[in-house]
Design an enzyme around this catalytic site. Structure first.
Site, PDB file in Angstrom:
ATOM      1  N   GLU A 161       0.964  -1.267  -0.077  1.00 53.01           N
ATOM      2  CA  GLU A 161      -0.114   0.014  -0.134  1.00 53.01           C
ATOM      3  C   GLU A 161       0.791   1.279  -0.053  1.00 53.01           C
ATOM      4  O   GLU A 161       1.887   1.187   0.835  1.00 53.01           O
ATOM      5  CB  GLU A 161      -0.799   0.171   1.254  1.00 53.01           C
ATOM      6  CG  GLU A 161      -2.278   0.562   1.051  1.00 53.01           C
ATOM      7  CD  GLU A 161      -2.888  -0.380  -0.187  1.00 53.01           C
ATOM      8  OE1 GLU A 161      -2.963   0.086  -1.305  1.00 53.01           O
ATOM      9  OE2 GLU A 161      -3.873  -1.353   0.569  1.00 53.01           O
ATOM     10  N   HIS A 162       0.592   2.148  -1.026  1.00 51.26           N
ATOM     11  CA  HIS A 162       1.280   3.278  -1.089  1.00 51.26           C
ATOM     12  C   HIS A 162       2.672   3.180  -1.738  1.00 51.26           C
ATOM     13  O   HIS A 162       3.491   4.048  -1.320  1.00 51.26           O
ATOM     14  CB  HIS A 162       1.285   4.294   0.109  1.00 51.26           C
ATOM     15  CG  HIS A 162       0.039   4.907   0.387  1.00 51.26           C
ATOM     16  ND1 HIS A 162      -0.551   5.851  -0.046  1.00 51.26           N
ATOM     17  CD2 HIS A 162      -1.139   4.353   1.029  1.00 51.26           C
ATOM     18  CE1 HIS A 162      -2.054   6.283   0.210  1.00 51.26           C
ATOM     19  NE2 HIS A 162      -2.248   5.208   1.163  1.00 51.26           N
TER      20      HIS A 162
ATOM     21  N   SER B 293     -24.740   7.026 -17.242  1.00 50.93           N
ATOM     22  CA  SER B 293     -24.824   6.185 -16.215  1.00 50.93           C
ATOM     23  C   SER B 293     -25.771   5.800 -15.550  1.00 50.93           C
ATOM     24  O   SER B 293     -26.641   6.698 -15.370  1.00 50.93           O
ATOM     25  CB  SER B 293     -23.318   6.441 -15.284  1.00 50.93           C
ATOM     26  OG  SER B 293     -23.617   5.985 -13.924  1.00 50.93           O
TER      27      SER B 293
ATOM     28  N   GLY C 178     -15.970   5.629  -3.569  1.00 53.07           N
ATOM     29  CA  GLY C 178     -15.495   5.803  -2.317  1.00 53.07           C
ATOM     30  C   GLY C 178     -15.148   4.700  -1.448  1.00 53.07           C
ATOM     31  O   GLY C 178     -14.805   4.934  -0.292  1.00 53.07           O
TER      32      GLY C 178
ATOM     33  N   LEU D 231     -12.294   0.553  -3.424  1.00 56.32           N
ATOM     34  CA  LEU D 231     -12.043  -0.603  -4.212  1.00 56.32           C
ATOM     35  C   LEU D 231     -12.078  -0.227  -5.711  1.00 56.32           C
ATOM     36  O   LEU D 231     -12.263  -0.969  -6.541  1.00 56.32           O
ATOM     37  CB  LEU D 231     -13.346  -1.637  -3.971  1.00 56.32           C
ATOM     38  CG  LEU D 231     -13.234  -2.162  -2.564  1.00 56.32           C
ATOM     39  CD1 LEU D 231     -14.822  -2.675  -2.618  1.00 56.32           C
ATOM     40  CD2 LEU D 231     -12.460  -3.020  -2.217  1.00 56.32           C
TER      41      LEU D 231
ATOM     42  N   SER E  76     -13.387   2.134  -7.889  1.00 58.90           N
ATOM     43  CA  SER E  76     -14.388   2.445  -8.886  1.00 58.90           C
ATOM     44  C   SER E  76     -13.913   3.242 -10.009  1.00 58.90           C
ATOM     45  O   SER E  76     -14.549   3.041 -11.312  1.00 58.90           O
ATOM     46  CB  SER E  76     -15.666   3.051  -7.907  1.00 58.90           C
ATOM     47  OG  SER E  76     -15.206   4.095  -7.550  1.00 58.90           O
TER      48      SER E  76
ATOM     49  N   ASP F 255      -4.084   0.710  -9.490  1.00 62.06           N
ATOM     50  CA  ASP F 255      -5.512   0.243  -9.650  1.00 62.06           C
ATOM     51  C   ASP F 255      -5.727   0.008 -11.225  1.00 62.06           C
ATOM     52  O   ASP F 255      -6.615  -0.891 -11.435  1.00 62.06           O
ATOM     53  CB  ASP F 255      -6.381   1.425  -9.298  1.00 62.06           C
ATOM     54  CG  ASP F 255      -5.908   1.710  -7.761  1.00 62.06           C
ATOM     55  OD1 ASP F 255      -5.434   0.997  -6.990  1.00 62.06           O
ATOM     56  OD2 ASP F 255      -6.524   2.964  -7.264  1.00 62.06           O
TER      57      ASP F 255
ATOM     58  N   TYR G 239      -3.649  12.242   0.407  1.00 59.28           N
ATOM     59  CA  TYR G 239      -2.871  11.276  -0.607  1.00 59.28           C
ATOM     60  C   TYR G 239      -1.622  12.049  -1.466  1.00 59.28           C
ATOM     61  O   TYR G 239      -0.599  11.442  -1.067  1.00 59.28           O
ATOM     62  CB  TYR G 239      -3.791  10.717  -1.550  1.00 59.28           C
ATOM     63  CG  TYR G 239      -3.213   9.736  -2.564  1.00 59.28           C
ATOM     64  CD1 TYR G 239      -3.376   8.389  -2.429  1.00 59.28           C
ATOM     65  CD2 TYR G 239      -2.577  10.355  -3.815  1.00 59.28           C
ATOM     66  CE1 TYR G 239      -2.761   7.527  -3.390  1.00 59.28           C
ATOM     67  CE2 TYR G 239      -1.957   9.214  -4.624  1.00 59.28           C
ATOM     68  CZ  TYR G 239      -2.130   7.797  -4.431  1.00 59.28           C
ATOM     69  OH  TYR G 239      -1.411   7.251  -5.099  1.00 59.28           O
TER      70      TYR G 239
HETATM   71  C1  GLA Z   1      -5.039   4.577  -4.573  1.00 66.93           C
HETATM   72  C2  GLA Z   1      -4.174   4.809  -5.448  1.00 66.93           C
HETATM   73  C3  GLA Z   1      -3.140   3.709  -5.986  1.00 66.93           C
HETATM   74  C4  GLA Z   1      -2.244   3.691  -4.708  1.00 66.93           C
HETATM   75  C5  GLA Z   1      -3.204   3.197  -3.537  1.00 66.93           C
HETATM   76  C6  GLA Z   1      -2.416   3.251  -2.393  1.00 66.93           C
HETATM   77  O1  GLA Z   1      -5.897   3.500  -4.645  1.00 66.93           O
HETATM   78  O2  GLA Z   1      -4.952   4.983  -6.945  1.00 66.93           O
HETATM   79  O3  GLA Z   1      -2.244   4.239  -7.068  1.00 66.93           O
HETATM   80  O4  GLA Z   1      -1.509   4.508  -4.688  1.00 66.93           O
HETATM   81  O5  GLA Z   1      -4.208   4.318  -3.621  1.00 66.93           O
HETATM   82  O6  GLA Z   1      -1.622   1.776  -2.342  1.00 66.93           O
END
Ligand code: GLA
Length: 385
Positions: free
Chosen positions: A37-38, A71, A125, A128, A130, A175, A227
């Site tokens: 993560e990150h 949509s 939000g 996951l 979207s 993602d 972020y």
């Molecule tokens: C969001 C961002 C990803 C990643 C995650 C954290 O989902 O879109 O690129 O940085 O946060 O891991």
């Protein structure tokens, strides 16, 4: 909603709008990040998988150069002349859709007008992805409608660029590449520097386990502050340490690196370095088929995100703690954090107990009831009809 009922819904809505059947139906999934993560904007490692929740799109070409996107989750369709798209020309949910058309044109692809009708069941939000599902579904539809046959990796990168440069969210590559390239029964080990992908077996059922997703229903809005702040802290730390990215700080070199940083950025760097190491460990366990062994690494990842990286939320911590107390082998927040979802690896016979424990923990604290469902590793973006 099932994938079949989503397809029926978009085809029916398309017919109603246009008067005939669509040229095709495509879909692209959301994702759960198992671990890493990150790390993706630090040239590091990630290990996500595509899930069985997705955006489904029915589409056909239009010869007037207009892209019209409807949509089923939104009141009004959005219309824009593809040749006149520019960052900022469309905002809100539709920016993720038309942004992809803008990127495709910017990168020299001959994309014109299209009529697209979308239905999504990835909760917005929820952490996951979207937005990646929306971008990648539009990307594969336009690619196919205009006969471009671009590789899935390229489509994923275009979707990321749409989010970075059109929407204005400085996300990494995880993602969109997961939505573009994921595979059923697999987790995607991705080196975000080389973009090399290795699909690793991830079949919780075969191991008598379930991967639960716990959506806290605390919505995170990613385009604002935290972020981007974390990303900036990592980039300035890498610059101060004289490395290209934090990926290049090793676990052996961590103490020395920390001695050269202020306390807060030191904690951010420690998370990234140790998280990368955890991803490699989990990948090694999955290669051996030892899925039951990954639990402690998931839980360690959560502690690091909570204490060092500071992107958790009280609801995420409550979900993780209650899942572990209820019998989960490991649990962690997934995605960017600040709300969204947690995951828990749970023996099949403890699922009810874990769900009840999480529900009770939320009720005791006065949180809104969470939504818990099983995350099933699924295929990435594809044509359905
Ligand atoms: C969001 C961002 C990803 C990643 C995650 C954290 O989902 O879109 O690129 O940085 O946060 O891991």
């Amino acid at each position: 909603m099932t994938l079949v009922s989503q397809q029926d819904a978009v085809v029916a809505a398309y017919r109603e709008r246009v008067g005939h059947a669509p040229a095709g139906v495509w879909c692209a999934p959301g994702r759960v990040n198992l671990i890493g993560e990150h790390t993706d904007y630090n040239d590091g490692f990630v290990l996500p998988f595509a899930i069985d929740k997705q955006v489904v799109v029915a589409g056909g070409r239009r010869d007037d150069g207009v892209l019209r996107v409807t949509s089923l989750q939104e009141d009004e369709p959005v219309e824009a002349a593809v040749a006149e798209l520019a960052p900022g020309s469309v905002d809100g949910w539709a920016a993720y859709a038309v942004g992809v058309a803008w990127v495709m044109r910017e990168s020299g692809q001959r994309v014109g007008g299209a009529e697209l009708v979308l239905d999504g069941d990835v909760p917005p939000g929820s952490g996951l992805s979207s937005s990646a599902a929306l971008e990648c579904s539009v990307g594969i539809a336009l690619d196919d409608l205009y006969g471009l046959s671009q590789p899935a990796l390229e489509r994923g990168l275009q979707a990321q660029r749409a989010e970075n440069d059109y929407v204005g969210m400085p996300c990494g590559v995880m993602d969109q590449l997961t939505s573009a390239l994921g595979a059923a029964g697999r987790a995607m080990f991705l080196d975000t520097r080389s973009l090399e992908v290795e699909l690793l077996p991830l079949d919780p059922h075969a191991a008598g386990l379930r991967l639960l997703t716990i959506d806290t229903r605390v919505k995170h809005a990613l385009t604002d502050g935290p972020y981007a702040d974390r990303r900036r802290a990592c980039e300035t730390a890498a610059a101060d340490l004289g490395v290209r990215a934090l990926r290049d700080v090793t676990t052996d070199g961590l103490d020395e690196a920390l001695s050269r940083l202020d306390e807060e950025r030191g904690r951010r760097v420690r998370h990234i370095v140790l998280e990368n190491a955890r991803v490699l460990d989990v990948a090694a366990l999955l290669r051996r088929g030892d899925i039951a062994e990954i639990g402690p690494l998931l839980t360690a990842s959560h502690a690091s995100l909570r204490d060092d990286y500071e992107v958790s939320a009280p609801e995420l911590d409550a979900a993780v703690d209650a899942a572990l107390a209820g019998g989960a082998l490991g649990a962690r927040m997934t995605g960017a954090g600040f709300g969204g979802s947690a995951i828990a690896l749970v023996p099949a016979d403890r699922v009810d107990e874990v769900v009840a424990a999480v529900g009770k923990a939320f009720a005791d604290r006065g949180f809104r009831p969470p939504v818990t469902f099983e995350a099933v590793p699924s295929d990435g973006a594809r044509r359905l009809r």
